[in-house]
Design an enzyme around this catalytic site. Structure first.
Site, PDB file in Angstrom:
ATOM      1  N   ALA A  66      35.904   6.856  11.717  1.00  0.00           N
ATOM      2  CA  ALA A  66      35.069   7.194  12.692  1.00  0.00           C
ATOM      3  C   ALA A  66      34.108   8.243  12.363  1.00  0.00           C
ATOM      4  CB  ALA A  66      36.184   8.166  13.635  1.00  0.00           C
ATOM      5  N   GLY A 112      39.349   5.225  10.775  1.00  0.00           N
ATOM      6  CA  GLY A 112      39.370   4.508  11.933  1.00  0.00           C
ATOM      7  C   GLY A 112      39.010   3.340  11.398  1.00  0.00           C
ATOM      8  N   GLU A 115      42.184   1.654  10.475  1.00  0.00           N
ATOM      9  CA  GLU A 115      43.003   1.436  12.002  1.00  0.00           C
ATOM     10  C   GLU A 115      42.182   0.360  12.456  1.00  0.00           C
ATOM     11  OE1 GLU A 115      42.407   5.697  12.876  1.00  0.00           O
ATOM     12  OE2 GLU A 115      44.375   5.771  13.627  1.00  0.00           O
ATOM     13  N   GLU A 135      42.549  11.218   6.963  1.00  0.00           N
ATOM     14  CA  GLU A 135      42.315  12.336   7.894  1.00  0.00           C
ATOM     15  C   GLU A 135      42.884  13.657   7.604  1.00  0.00           C
ATOM     16  OE1 GLU A 135      43.063   9.199   8.681  1.00  0.00           O
ATOM     17  OE2 GLU A 135      41.897   8.222  10.282  1.00  0.00           O
TER      18      GLU A 135
HETATM   19  N1  COA Z   1      31.420   9.183   9.432  1.00  0.00           N
HETATM   20  C1  COA Z   1      30.106   9.781   9.450  1.00  0.00           C
HETATM   21  N2  COA Z   1      29.393   9.343   8.548  1.00  0.00           N
HETATM   22  C2  COA Z   1      29.984   8.886   7.221  1.00  0.00           C
HETATM   23  C3  COA Z   1      31.152   8.703   7.264  1.00  0.00           C
HETATM   24  C4  COA Z   1      31.849   8.805   8.563  1.00  0.00           C
HETATM   25  N3  COA Z   1      33.317   8.462   8.509  1.00  0.00           N
HETATM   26  N4  COA Z   1      31.455   7.940   6.025  1.00  0.00           N
HETATM   27  C5  COA Z   1      30.608   8.016   5.400  1.00  0.00           C
HETATM   28  N5  COA Z   1      29.287   8.505   6.170  1.00  0.00           N
HETATM   29  C6  COA Z   1      28.017   8.554   5.808  1.00  0.00           C
HETATM   30  C7  COA Z   1      27.635   9.700   4.945  1.00  0.00           C
HETATM   31  O1  COA Z   1      27.776  10.921   5.548  1.00  0.00           O
HETATM   32  C8  COA Z   1      26.286   9.287   4.244  1.00  0.00           C
HETATM   33  O2  COA Z   1      25.540   9.587   5.341  1.00  0.00           O
HETATM   34  P1  COA Z   1      24.136  10.206   4.702  1.00  0.00           P
HETATM   35  O3  COA Z   1      23.271   9.588   3.901  1.00  0.00           O
HETATM   36  O4  COA Z   1      23.337  10.375   5.973  1.00  0.00           O
HETATM   37  O5  COA Z   1      24.392  11.571   3.897  1.00  0.00           O
HETATM   38  C9  COA Z   1      26.416   8.123   4.112  1.00  0.00           C
HETATM   39  O6  COA Z   1      27.556   7.608   5.187  1.00  0.00           O
HETATM   40  C10 COA Z   1      26.889   7.302   2.831  1.00  0.00           C
HETATM   41  O7  COA Z   1      28.049   7.857   2.463  1.00  0.00           O
HETATM   42  P2  COA Z   1      28.318   8.847   1.221  1.00  0.00           P
HETATM   43  O8  COA Z   1      29.417   9.899   1.536  1.00  0.00           O
HETATM   44  O9  COA Z   1      26.878   9.096   0.727  1.00  0.00           O
HETATM   45  O10 COA Z   1      28.734   7.772   0.067  1.00  0.00           O
HETATM   46  P3  COA Z   1      29.748   7.633  -1.223  1.00  0.00           P
HETATM   47  O11 COA Z   1      29.740   6.549  -1.888  1.00  0.00           O
HETATM   48  O12 COA Z   1      29.439   8.845  -1.904  1.00  0.00           O
HETATM   49  O13 COA Z   1      30.984   8.110  -0.583  1.00  0.00           O
HETATM   50  C11 COA Z   1      33.108   7.546   0.950  1.00  0.00           C
HETATM   51  C12 COA Z   1      31.956   6.948   0.099  1.00  0.00           C
HETATM   52  C13 COA Z   1      33.579   6.507   1.807  1.00  0.00           C
HETATM   53  C14 COA Z   1      34.319   8.184  -0.148  1.00  0.00           C
HETATM   54  C15 COA Z   1      32.625   8.874   1.654  1.00  0.00           C
HETATM   55  O14 COA Z   1      31.684   8.506   2.698  1.00  0.00           O
HETATM   56  C16 COA Z   1      33.955   9.380   2.594  1.00  0.00           C
HETATM   57  O15 COA Z   1      34.615  10.212   2.192  1.00  0.00           O
HETATM   58  N6  COA Z   1      33.624   9.077   4.040  1.00  0.00           N
HETATM   59  C17 COA Z   1      34.534   9.506   4.776  1.00  0.00           C
HETATM   60  C18 COA Z   1      35.695   8.962   4.989  1.00  0.00           C
HETATM   61  C19 COA Z   1      36.683   9.495   5.966  1.00  0.00           C
HETATM   62  O16 COA Z   1      37.178  10.722   5.605  1.00  0.00           O
HETATM   63  N7  COA Z   1      36.874   8.707   7.056  1.00  0.00           N
HETATM   64  C20 COA Z   1      37.870   9.177   8.150  1.00  0.00           C
HETATM   65  C21 COA Z   1      37.213   9.649   9.333  1.00  0.00           C
HETATM   66  S1  COA Z   1      38.412  10.194  10.526  1.00  0.00           S
END
Ligand code: COA
Length: 260
Positions: A66, A112, A115, A135
């Site tokens: 999400a 999400g 999910e 989460e």
């Molecule tokens: N919501 C909003 N933005 C998100 C996102 C999310 N769930 N997941 C990734 N993004 C965005 C990042 O903020 C970043 O944006 P920016 O370039 O404007 O800063 C962009 O997507 C790229 O992600 P980034 O974190 O730089 O890539 P990465 O390769 O370093 O890491 C992940 C990848 C997937 C490990 C990391 O993005 C992450 O942990 N995301 C969240 C996962 C999460 O907790 N999901 C559950 C949500 S309830």
């Protein structure tokens, strides 16, 4: 509805729906959710669609969750509304869709995103996929059906482990525990998912719809899956396709189903 965050195309009766926010790893913002809700509300009536293939644009993510930025300032009431509306309009709508829905997981499927893929009937992952429900690391729990569907797919103990630790697993592990149906290379992912849907589409659509209903009923505490199965089994006998299927078998020929 005009789609801004989804790419949608129809190919050989398979509706390809791609979430198109690769710069945000296809995170589910309000607009994506509204567009997915619209697709799944209308697809039931579209006779030209035999099945739906859900994927994410880019080679990095199916959906990374999400959109965390959107719920930064949420309290109890907003969170409750978000989860309830999302579950009803998107996640349950997908799970209860009468046409087969396959998700193609090309990279991260987190929160999400996992999910969303678990709401689909079948999942194919590329060997680069990484899946998890992180989460609890944000001080939250899954809100789009993850606590229920993960336990249904992989069992209570493994679901608790994955949700408590927030650990990401790779495609091989996901296959071992029954979270995905198949693994292939990234290059083959979409064609493999499409092939699976084409194979299902050769069978009787109303029988597939009946099977979806009966299987889902067994996971719904308000229903008795065995009773729903009896009803759906009987309803098949009122279809032209069941007559065709039985007659084709007895005449040793290929059945030609019409979805009626
Ligand atoms: N919501 C909003 N933005 C998100 C996102 C999310 N769930 N997941 C990734 N993004 C965005 C990042 O903020 C970043 O944006 P920016 O370039 O404007 O800063 C962009 O997507 C790229 O992600 P980034 O974190 O730089 O890539 P990465 O390769 O370093 O890491 C992940 C990848 C997937 C490990 C990391 O993005 C992450 O942990 N995301 C969240 C996962 C999460 O907790 N999901 C559950 C949500 S309830």
């Amino acid at each position: 509805m005009e789609y801004k965050e989804l790419l949608v195309s129809l190919n050989n009766r398979v509706l390809h729906v791609q979430i198109n926010r690769p710069q945000k790893l296809n995170a589910l913002n309000k607009q994506v959710l509204a567009e997915l809700a619209d697709i799944f509300a209308s697809v039931q009536q579209q006779n030209e669609v035999g099945g739906i293939l859900l994927s994410g644009v880019g080679d990095k993510a199916f959906v990374a969750g999400a959109d965390i930025a959107e719920f930064q300032h949420f309290g109890y009431a907003e969170a409750k509304q978000l989860a309830a509306d999302g579950q009803k309009q998107v996640f349950d709508a997908i799970a209860n869709c009468s046409k087969p829905v396959v998700s193609a997981i090309n990279g991260f499927a987190l929160g999400g995103g996992l999910e969303l893929s678990m709401a689909c009937h079948l999942r194919i992952a590329s060997d680069t996929a990484r899946m998890g429900l992180p989460e609890t690391g944000l001080g939250l729990i899954p809100g789009y059906g993850g606590t229920q569907r993960l336990a249904q797919l992989v069992g209570k103990g493994r679901a608790m482990e994955l949700i408590f630790t927030g650990e990401m697993i790779n495609a091989t592990r996901a296959y071992e525990i029954g979270l995905v149906n198949k693994i292939c290379t990234p290059a083959e992912l979409l064609s493999e998912a499409e092939r699976l849907l084409q194979k299902i589409n050769q069978r009787a659509p109303l029988a597939i719809a009946g099977a979806i209903k009966a299987i889902n009923a067994g996971f719904d505490s308000a229903q008795n899956g065995f009773i729903v199965e009896i009803e759906e089994f009987a309803r098949c006998f009122d279809t032209a396709d069941a007559k065709e299927g039985v007659e084709a078998f007895l005449s040793k020929r290929q059945a030609n189903f019409t979805g009626k």
